[in-house]
Design a protein around this motif. Structure first.
Motif: not given
Length: 464
Positions: A432-437, A95-105
């Motif tokens: 997690g999303f804030v950390y990703l940003l 799907i997307n690396p960033h979406v993957g991070f949020v799911v993983g988080w």
């Protein structure tokens, strides 16, 4: 897209200190069963019996359907992306690396908290037998033993778990036999019937809420996908292990809770809802069997704790290796190929079990589980849309229709979780999303390079 070469087993070339391919199919299956712990069926029986108004077997059937469909999705994705990371890796790649991070988080919520709730359960059961000993002694002792075995290496952990699962199964079977005998003798006015499977329409919300809690009972099939880089043949053995674990667990959980519900249609009569199972063990077999039952349960706690820490450490390792978490901390392996820092971190977090409530903790864990389950199903659809798009009916059913149903069922169960768990889970995801940003400088930084899927069908046809 990266052109990192992939071996026939689906792994990138190993570094000096890499995860080691040492696990056979039986070892993977037993690790998965140990993760979910056959005796986990007793953990939440009292709570779910109350929530579902005496329909625990029906709640198990409902979650089994959701898990079986999701297991199909996992089996697809692990053959296409046979690497550590589970739902995080599948979502990231398809799907997307960033979406993957949020799911993983979000998924780390259940991976990190499961060792915690496991330690909590050890204190609940042992306090029944030894009320004079402080609960924290059992919590810390459980964590220390599980962490020590994991630090010794994955092969030792697998061997220990095989023995522990066998002991659990023997204990659980003895419980069922004694329960059936009590029913046959008419104890508590019990008689075999279909009542535990028959719920009125107004009771369905309670049954669904019970099913949402019981999702944690099946998390072993998800956990084994994090071992893809330590399996000897991940593309063959991990999918097989997934289906074997789900099938065995489904039959076992439904059967055991059926006889328990028949004998105790009103679980409130037992007294302690949270500690209902030890009280039931005493009722059906006396004080001696209660002691044996608690001993068998502590074996389950150790087996479950070992594999829970193992899987959580591999998820953090995969995210650290991709540099979405600090690589120097989370992607480090010791000389035995073990992510030791991750294991210790998880052990420290598990020690906070002294502050947990079992009902809220179970719901909170399943927040991350349902996010992961939903996105693995969506990842199957995304893989078909991006890399396949063949119009054969079999392909559309397997890659689109079945996972779409799985995603819908998991979303429905997700919304059946306890409200406070939804709130805390949403806050965790937002963090997690804030950390990703911050990590991506508002998405200006390039995400990690993608490896891409393996062409499973082409390789099977050509042998290449």
């Amino acid at each position: 897209m990266s052109t990192t070469p992939i071996s026939r087993t689906g792994a990138a070339p190993e570094a000096t200190h890499a995860l080691r391919r040492s696990l056979s199919l039986p070892q993977i299956v037993f690790l998965g069963l140990a993760y979910m712990a056959p005796m986990a069926v007793f953990d939440t029986f009292g709570i779910v019996a109350q929530v579902s108004e005496g329909h625990v077997p029906l709640s198990y059937l409902l979650i089994f359907v959701a898990v079986a469909i999701t297991a199909w999705a996992y089996s697809r994705m692990v053959r296409v992306y046979p690497r550590a990371g589970s739902a995080y890796t599948y979502t990231r790649e398809s799907i997307n690396p960033h979406v993957g991070f949020v799911v993983g988080w979000a998924a780390t919520l259940d991976y990190l908290l499961l060792p915690m709730i496991n330690a909590l359960l050890s204190s609940i059961y042992m306090t029944v037998a030894f009320p004079e000993i402080p609960a924290w002694v059992w919590i810390i002792g459980t964590i220390v033993i599980c962490t020590g075995i994991n630090l010794a290496g994955v092969r030792l952990a697998a061997q220990v778990n095989t023995a522990l699962v066998v002991i659990q199964i023997v204990t659980a079977v003895a419980f069922v036999v004694l329960t059936v005998k009590n029913i046959a003798d008419g104890a508590n006015g019990a008689a075999f019937s279909f009542t535990p499977f028959l719920a009125a329409p107004e009771q369905f919300s309670g049954v669904a809420s019970g099913a949402a809690i019981l999702a944690l009972s099946f998390l072993g099939f998800d956990a084994v996908t994090t071992l893809s880089e330590e399996a000897r043949n991940p593309r063959r053995d991990i999918p097989r292990a997934i289906f074997l674990i789900v099938a065995a667990a489904g039959v076992f959980f439904v059967s055991v809770t059926y006889v328990m519900q028949v004998l105790f249609p009103d679980v409130s009569l037992v007294g302690d809802i949270v500690g209902a199972s030890p009280e039931m063990a005493r009722y059906i077999g006396g004080a001696l069997f209660q002691a044996l039952f608690i001993g068998g349960y502590m074996v389950a706690v150790l087996g479950c704790g070992i594999t829970q820490q193992m899987s959580a450490a591999r998820l953090l390792y995969a995210m650290g290796r991709d540099e979405v978490l600090p690589r120097k901390v989370f992607a480090r392996l010791n000389a035995k190929g073990v992510p030791s820092a991750n294991l210790i971190l998880i052990g420290v977090l598990a020690a906070t079990a002294v502050f947990l409530d079992l009902f809220q903790a179970a719901s909170l864990i399943n927040f991350g589980a349902f996010v992961a389950f939903t996105f693995v199903n969506l990842s199957v659809i995304a893989t078909w849309l991006r890399f396949r798009r063949d119009s054969a009916a079999k392909s559309i059913i397997g890659w689109v229709v079945v996972p779409a149903i799985g995603a819908i069922v998991n979303v429905v169960l997700w919304f059946s979780l306890e409200p406070s768990a939804m709130l805390i889970g949403a806050i965790w995801t937002a963090v997690g999303f804030v950390y990703l940003l911050w990590r991506t400088r508002l998405f200006r930084a390039a995400p990690p390079a993608l490896t891409g899927p393996l062409d499973v069908e082409r390789e099977e046809r050509t042998g290449v």
